[in-house]
Design an enzyme around this catalytic site. Structure first.
Site, PDB file in Angstrom:
ATOM      1  N   ASP A  83       0.824  -1.203   0.000  1.00 27.46           N
ATOM      2  CA  ASP A  83       0.000   0.000   0.000  1.00 27.46           C
ATOM      3  C   ASP A  83       0.859   1.255   0.000  1.00 27.46           C
ATOM      4  O   ASP A  83       1.469   1.604   1.005  1.00 27.46           O
ATOM      5  CB  ASP A  83      -0.900  -0.008   1.233  1.00 27.46           C
ATOM      6  CG  ASP A  83      -1.953   1.076   1.203  1.00 27.46           C
ATOM      7  OD1 ASP A  83      -2.024   1.817   0.204  1.00 27.46           O
ATOM      8  OD2 ASP A  83      -2.716   1.191   2.175  1.00 27.46           O
ATOM      9  N   ASP A 268      -1.932   5.330  -5.808  1.00 29.16           N
ATOM     10  CA  ASP A 268      -2.202   4.493  -4.653  1.00 29.16           C
ATOM     11  C   ASP A 268      -2.467   3.042  -5.024  1.00 29.16           C
ATOM     12  O   ASP A 268      -3.487   2.725  -5.626  1.00 29.16           O
ATOM     13  CB  ASP A 268      -3.411   5.087  -3.913  1.00 29.16           C
ATOM     14  CG  ASP A 268      -3.739   4.348  -2.640  1.00 29.16           C
ATOM     15  OD1 ASP A 268      -2.991   3.444  -2.256  1.00 29.16           O
ATOM     16  OD2 ASP A 268      -4.755   4.702  -2.026  1.00 29.16           O
TER      17      ASP A 268
END
Length: 480
Positions: A83, A268
């Protein structure tokens, strides 16, 4: 995506960056390449109605890129969701050996730091635990006293490897304690020269990719890397976001749009989809003759587009990434859609949540340079040849492999004022709030890692799966 926090606008203006990514060729570069696995994650989709959803949509929307590592002495194996939009690494505690479960009693090098972790996800999932240190091993490299979180209460069955700014960890934002998270820890231990890494996620049909800490693989991209400044939030850097300045839909009748632009967008990996403001989303979808099904929360276009060479091109002050429709459109349908309808992996965002997720990132080779607050981009090479690896060095001197985009947008002025009052819950459970007024035409990308410290910071929007303020008494709100 569901939001429960008010997010501020970012103020944008034209600036000229002075730093460039430093790359060095060495016989044995100080780099650490780790393979990524793209895998399905069990769970439920967010905003959906009760209409039957094709299983291919479910499977596509519930995939993540996974990173393998070990913790402890002797080593315990973990597979964690990579992440770039969050910063903490956490694993789930267990009382016996099992897949992806950390048994602290079995590790002779475990040490609890007695610092609490308290996060609440947007869907109601909670993650409660404590900070600790242990030996981490990744791709043959070892980091002693690596700081992470042992989660002892959660409804999730997966952990997260956050690789964002260390100032955006829960410890920093909620407890005022900054530590070396994964990218910084690798640099501090000498595995890499700096807290920087590159990401190659291959195409939509692939099941693997690579993250390379401390290095760049020239074989994985086409052309040259173009370096852009990260968008700051109130003159500080919390989110790995760039200013999106133009979007062009290239079909037989190409159309470009600057609606709601420039716009700060988070790059992201924690988000499968690309989320853009409603008006910008409408412009792109309209150029493809698509339709948004508000009930299901999915948009669809003609399946014929998959077989074309058409692109949606995202421009960042002239640095362009072409996302082929074959990477953006996939087979799948909802009951009631017209025949020959396929899903397009774009979603209208909630206010302030602007994300270039996996559906964009697969077409971009991205270098996240946390040390210099820069992101470098090039178009992905889906058919790479022999590896050609360059080391990311220290300092800000530019060398072949990365070219600074002149006069790149990092902020831009505009009309409108929005006041944001936000807060996070610290270790004592006392809510600290901070109010900030900002003017601007571009909102920040993604969910907000926010702190209510004495410095007066307001909501700090970043990517998906990340710290959002606004849950007084319940820790930090996360979106995944």
């Amino acid at each position: 995506m569901r939001m429960s926090a008010s997010l501020p606008l970012i103020v944008l203006s034209m600036v000229s960056a002075s730093n460039a990514l430093s790359l060095h060729r060495r016989d044995e570069p100080a780099v650490l390449a780790a393979p990524l696995q793209r895998r399905h994650v069990d769970g439920i989709l967010g905003k959906r109605d009760t209409s039957p959803v094709d299983v291919s949509i479910f499977n596509h929307q519930n995939t993540s890129y996974w990173l393998n590592l070990t913790l402890g002495s002797p080593a315990q194996n973990f597979t964690l969701a990579l992440d770039t939009g969050s910063s903490d690494l956490w694993v789930i505690e267990g009382s016996k050996k099992a897949a992806n479960v950390y048994v602290s009693d079995d590790s002779s090098s475990f040490k609890s730091l007695d610092l609490p972790y308290n996060a609440t996800y947007a869907d109601g999932t909670t993650a409660l635990g404590v900070y600790a240190t242990d030996i981490l091993s990744l791709g043959g490299a070892t980091v002693k006293d690596f700081e992470f979180i042992v989660v002892n209460q959660t409804s999730s069955d997966v952990g997260i490897a956050g690789v964002g700014y260390n100032i955006s960890t829960y410890a920093s934002s909620g407890l005022n304690k900054t530590y070396n998270n994964l990218p910084y820890a690798l640099a501090a231990s000498g595995v890499t020269k700096s807290a920087a890494y590159s990401l190659w996620m291959d195409d939509a049909a692939a099941t693997s990719g690579t993250i390379m800490f401390g290095g760049v693989n020239k074989a994985k991209y086409i052309g040259e890397l173009q370096t852009l400044p990260v968008v700051p939030v109130y003159n500080r850097y919390y989110s790995l976001a760039l200013a999106l300045t133009e979007v062009t839909v290239q079909t037989g009748d190409s159309k470009s749009t600057t609606t709601n632009l420039p716009l700060a967008v988070s790059l992201d990996t924690g988000s499968t989809s690309t989320l853009l403001p409603q008006d910008l989303f409408n412009d792109i979808l309209g150029a493809l003759n698509g339709t948004y099904d508000e009930k299901s929360g999915f948009a669809y276009v003609s399946c014929d587009l998959i077989e074309t060479d058409y692109n949606v091109t995202f421009s960042f002050s002239g640095a362009k990434i072409d996302v082929g429709l074959s990477q953006l459109v996939f087979f799948g349908a909802v009951a009631g859609w017209p025949k020959n309808s396929c899903v397009i992996d774009l979603t209208p965002s909630e206010p302030g949540v602007n994300i270039l997720g996996d559906s964009f990132l697969r077409s971009a080779y991205v270098v996240y340079d946390l040390e210099n607050n820069e992101i470098s981009l090039a178009n992905t090479n889906f058919n790479p040849g022999k590896d050609d690896i360059l080391e990311i060095g220290t300092g800000a001197d530019g060398v072949p492999g990365a070219t600074l985009v002149p006069s790149a947008v990092s902020t831009a002025t505009g009309n409108g004022v929005q006041t944001a009052t936000t807060g996070v819950v610290g270790a004592t459970g006392v809510t600290v709030t901070a109010g900030t007024t900002a003017t601007g035409s571009a909102s920040t990308g993604g969910s907000a890692k926010s702190t209510g410290t004495s410095s007066g910071m307001a909501a700090l929007p970043t990517g998906n799966a990340k710290l959002l303020s606004g849950l007084a008494g319940a820790g930090l709100l996360l979106m995944i």
